[in-house]
Enzyme design. Sequence first.
Site, PDB file in Angstrom:
ATOM      1  N   LYS A 113      -0.374  -2.343   0.601  1.00 16.72           N
ATOM      2  CA  LYS A 113      -0.905  -3.123   1.719  1.00 16.72           C
ATOM      3  C   LYS A 113      -1.548  -4.365   1.101  1.00 16.72           C
ATOM      4  O   LYS A 113      -2.579  -4.277   0.418  1.00 16.72           O
ATOM      5  CB  LYS A 113      -1.934  -2.331   2.526  1.00 16.72           C
ATOM      6  CG  LYS A 113      -2.414  -3.126   3.738  1.00 16.72           C
ATOM      7  CD  LYS A 113      -3.577  -2.486   4.430  1.00 16.72           C
ATOM      8  CE  LYS A 113      -4.076  -3.421   5.541  1.00 16.72           C
ATOM      9  NZ  LYS A 113      -5.443  -3.101   5.956  1.00 16.72           N
ATOM     10  N   GLY A 144     -14.201  -5.731  11.598  1.00 15.38           N
ATOM     11  CA  GLY A 144     -15.560  -5.284  11.868  1.00 15.38           C
ATOM     12  C   GLY A 144     -16.192  -5.863  13.107  1.00 15.38           C
ATOM     13  O   GLY A 144     -17.327  -5.521  13.447  1.00 15.38           O
ATOM     14  N   ALA A 146      -6.887  -4.391  11.919  1.00 16.93           N
ATOM     15  CA  ALA A 146      -8.241  -4.918  12.117  1.00 16.93           C
ATOM     16  C   ALA A 146      -8.569  -5.184  13.584  1.00 16.93           C
ATOM     17  O   ALA A 146      -8.954  -6.282  13.966  1.00 16.93           O
ATOM     18  CB  ALA A 146      -8.418  -6.199  11.310  1.00 16.93           C
TER      19      ALA A 146
END
Lengths: 212, 68
Positions: free
Chosen positions: A119, A180, A210
Amino acid sequence: MPSKVDSEASAAERVDPGISRGDVDGFQLGGRIWGSRLIVGTGGFRSLEAMERALVASGAEIVTVALRRVDPLARGSALEVIDGLGLFALPNTAGCYTARDAVRTAQLAREAFETDWIKLEVIGDDRTLFPDAVELLDAAQQLIDEGFTVLPYTNDDPILARRLQDAGCAAVMPLGSPIGSGMGIRNPYNIQIAGESAPGLVAAPTIEDARE
Amino acid sequence: MTIELNGRTVELSPGATVADAVIEAGADGDSRGVAVAVDGQVIRRVDWGKTKLRSDQSVEVVRAVQGG
């Protein structure tokens, strides 16, 4: 370099080259069929026990892990947990800012994990953690030339996604929102275009990264 | 013989190998998930025991951790 991953695959079956995506009940990625489309990260858990419970509950088969300098005081091993559950450890290049660092980290990961899957993460700064598109594409091309199965974490840019696919990436992983941030998919139209504009969608699926 | 090991200056015996550096770094060389680079070049595990280090070389010993 020949792939070593085939000989040790426990979480996926090999794909018959004659089988198209519509013929199988599963998620085809990197020449293998997976029962789950969910790829789980291992960062942020308070303990290995919590991570293990989450991995079991998720049903995921692919789990990303990072490489760092050895800490002699560290207790436990994330990899032992992942191996114990029979999951596939997908190494990443987290923390790399340049193509050069990312390529070297991938080479270390290939040795550490005995897999040529990577990745690919090449970030532009530590505030946004957004990918550096120029360095990312450079690293992807180098790694593909070295025989890696490359899954890049990218911006939600359909053109960059296409360039990565054209370079030979096994998948592209556009971010849904800043890592996040917990904002979900901030630009669904771009993500949609990235998927629709990929003529090689079967060979290079779009995986959202994400989101939270 | 002085080398740089994971950013620290350490003293190893003359003739020390990459395998010795792995132990010095605190890694379990027998376990999966450990890799080594010397001056930026990855050293395959099968070569750790026969790759001798030289003074002033930089050795990175990494292992799998949570992240990403």
